[in-house]
Design a protein around this motif. Structure first.
Motif, PDB file in Angstrom:
ATOM      1  N   ASN A 211     -38.987  79.710 -39.285  1.00 53.47           N
ATOM      2  CA  ASN A 211     -39.942  80.577 -38.597  1.00 53.47           C
ATOM      3  C   ASN A 211     -40.413  81.725 -39.486  1.00 53.47           C
ATOM      4  N   ILE A 251     -41.212  74.839 -31.752  1.00 53.26           N
ATOM      5  CA  ILE A 251     -41.609  76.091 -32.401  1.00 53.26           C
ATOM      6  C   ILE A 251     -42.876  75.890 -33.238  1.00 53.26           C
ATOM      7  N   GLU A 364     -34.990  86.393 -33.146  1.00 50.58           N
ATOM      8  CA  GLU A 364     -36.375  86.845 -33.244  1.00 50.58           C
ATOM      9  C   GLU A 364     -36.578  88.178 -32.542  1.00 50.58           C
TER      10      GLU A 364
END
Length: 456
Positions: A211, A251, A364
Motif C-alpha cells: 500500500n 486493496i 493505516e
C-alpha cells in the motif's frame, strides 16, 4: 447408481456430529479437549461442516499452475550463464538472478536463455540506468522480466534507505514512466516470516508494504510481485496465500489497479536446522506443497543445506527435483483450484483475511507501514511474536526433529560450515531498527558447536 448411493443415507448435520463427539468424550469438555488456538488467535475445531457456511464455501482460489524457479547468485557472469542453461535443461522453468554489481553484463548473462523463460532480477541496489537497460533488453527479447525493486523492504531489512525516502520513491516514479516492458515493483514479505511474525502479521505487513507503493508511485501499471516465505503449518500456509491474494485484490481495486499480484514463494529459513539437516528436505517439501496449493505463481525451493553451504550442484539438484516430483509425478499442477471447497481451508482463509484486514486498517490509521517502522512498532510486534514462538521451541512444545527432539548426539557439524548460519552482529548507524531474520534452533546449535570444540 450414484443417485441411489447418495439417497441411501440421510444427511448428518454439524449439530449431530458434535453431539456424537460429546458422547464419545464421556464427560470431557469438548472445547478444552478438542479445540485448540493458534498463535493468530484462531480457534481450530476438530471438524468443519457445510451447514456452518451461510452460502456455502466460496470458490475463490486459482489454478495450481506454477513455475519451478531456480535462484542464481551472479558473481561470475560466464559461470552464472552456464549454470542458468544447465538448470533449465534439468527442469527449471524460470530463473531468479541476484545481481549486486551494476556493471554486470545482462546480455551475456542471458545470451543462451530462451526468450520465453520468465526471469526475475533481485537487485539490492536502486539504479535507474540499470533498470532502464533491463527494460531495453526485455523489449528486444520480447521477454518477461520481473525486476524486484523494493526500497521499503530495504529500509525494513537494513534499517536505511538506498539514499532517502524522497529520492528512492522518485526513482521508482521515474522507472514507472520510462520502463514499460518490465514488472518493476516487489514486496519482500518473506522478511516478516523469517523474523518470526505470525501469519496474520505477515499478511497485514505485506499488504501495508504494498500500500505504501500504491500511495507513493503514481503509475503502477504492471502486476506487483509479492515475495512470500512459507512455513511448516501446512493448512494455515495454504490459507495464508489465498487470504493474501484476496486482500491484495481488494486493496488494489481502491486504486483502480486491475492486475492480480504475482506471488513467488520460497520455504522459510526459520525452521531450518544445521544438525540432522536431511530433515530440511521433508520441511521444504510440505512448504512447497502449501505454496502450490495456496496459489503461488512461482516456487523457488530452498536447498536442504542452504543455511551452511554455499550454492552447490547437489543441493540445487535435490531442491529442484522436489518440485519436479510434485509437478510431474504428483500432478500438483493438474487440478484447478485444488483447495477450494475444503471447509477447513475456507474457514482458515476467511478468518485470516478478517484478522489481517483489521490489522492492516490499524496500521493505516496510525500512519502506514513506513511510519510504524520509523516508530519501531512493527519491529516490536514481530519481536513479541518471535519471542513467544522461541519459548515454545525452547520448552519443547514446538518440535524440530533432530534438534530439540530425538537429536543425534554423534552428529558433528563444526568442520562442515562454509557459511555462518547464525545472526551476524553488524554494528552500524541506521535510521530505524532493522528487522532481523533468525532461526529457532540457533541458540541450541551454538551450544552444540561449542561442545564439539570441547570434545575434540
Amino acid at each position: 447408481m450414484s443417485e441411489k448411493l447418495f439417497n441411501e443415507f440421510e444427511p448428518v448435520s454439524s449439530k449431530q456430529w458434535k453431539q456424537q463427539i460429546q458422547y464419545e468424550l464421556k464427560g470431557a469438555d469438548y472445547n478444552e479437549t478438542l479445540v485448540w488456538e493458534s498463535p493468530e488467535g484462531i480457534k481450530v475445531k476438530p471438524f468443519y461442516h457445510i451447514d456452518e457456511f451461510k452460502q456455502g464455501p466460496a470458490v475463490a482460489g486459482k489454478a495450481a499452475e506454477f513455475s519451478i524457479c531456480q535462484n542464481i547468485y551472479v558473481h561470475d557472469t560466464e559461470k552464472s550463464a552456464g549454470r542458468a542453461i544447465s538448470t533449465l535443461k534439468r527442469g527449471a522453468e524460470s530463473l531468479r538472478f541476484t545481481i549486486e554489481n551494476e556493471s554486470t553484463d545482462v546480455k551475456a548473462l542471458l545470451s543462451k536463455v530462451p526468450n520465453d523463460t520468465p526471469v526475475y532480477f533481485y537487485l539490492p541496489f536502486l539504479s535507474i540506468d540499470f533498470v532502464k537497460s533491463l527494460d531495453v533488453i526485455a523489449k528486444e527479447r520480447n521477454a518477461q522480466f520481473y525486476v524486484q525493486l523494493d526500497p521499503v523492504g530495504q529500509l525494513a531489512k537494513e534499517g536505511n534507505w538506498h539514499t532517502n525516502l524522497e529520492i528512492d520513491i522518485e526513482a521508482l516514479n521515474t522507472i514507472a514512466i520510462a520502463c514499460s516492458n518490465i514488472h518493476f515493483l516487489s514486496v519482500d514479505g518473506s522478511l516478516y516470516q523469517n523474523a518470526g511474525a505470525n501469519i496474520v502479521q505477515q499478511i497485514a505487513y505485506t499488504l501495508a508494504h504494498a500500500n505504501e507503493y500504491f500511495n507513493r508511485v503514481a503509475t503502477v501499471n504492471k502486476p506487483i510481485v509479492l515475495q512470500v516465505a512459507v512455513g511448516t503449518n501446512y493448512f494455515f500456509e495454504i490459507a495464508k496465500l489465498r487470504a493474501m491474494r484476496t486482500l491484495f485484490n481488494l486493496i488494489a481495486a481502491e486504486y483502480d489497479h486491475n492486475f492480480d499480484c504475482h506471488i513467488i514463494a520460497t520455504p522459510t529459513k526459520r525452521n531450518k536446522t544445521l544438525y540432522d539437516y536431511n530433515v530440511n528436505m521433508l520441511r521444504t517439501t510440505t512448504e512447497c506443497m502449501s505454496a502450490i496449493l495456496g496459489g503461488a505463481n512461482s516456487v523457488a525451493n530452498l536447498a536442504y543445506d542452504a543455511i551452511y553451504h554455499k550454492d552447490n550442484e547437489f543441493g540445487d539438484r535435490i531442491a529442484r527435483n522436489q518440485l519436479l516430483v510434485l509437478k510431474h509425478e504428483s500432478y500438483f499442477d493438474k487440478v484447478n483450484n485444488p483447495s477450494d471447497g475444503a471447509y477447513y481451508i475456507e474457514e482458515l482463509t476467511q478468518q485470516l483475511a478478517e484478522k489481517a484486514l483489521a490489522l492492516f486498517k490499524d496500521i493505516e490509521a496510525n500512519g502506514g507501514l513506513i511510519t510504524q517502522l520509523m516508530e519501531g512498532t512493527i519491529q516490536r510486534k514481530i519481536q513479541e511474536s518471535a519471542t513467544k514462538e522461541q519459548e515454545l521451541f525452547d520448552s519443547g512444545k514446538e518440535v524440530l526433529l533432530g534438534t530439540n527432539k530425538y537429536p543425534n548426539k554423534n552428529d558433528k557439524m563444526s568442520h562442515d560450515l562454509e557459511l555462518y548460519p547464525f545472526v551476524k552482529a553488524n554494528p552500524r548507524k541506521t535510521l530505524v531498527a532493522p528487522i532481523i531474520e533468525k532461526r529457532l534452533a540457533e541458540k541450541m546449535e551454538l551450544e552444540r558447536l561449542d561442545q564439539e570444540k570441547v570434545t575434540e
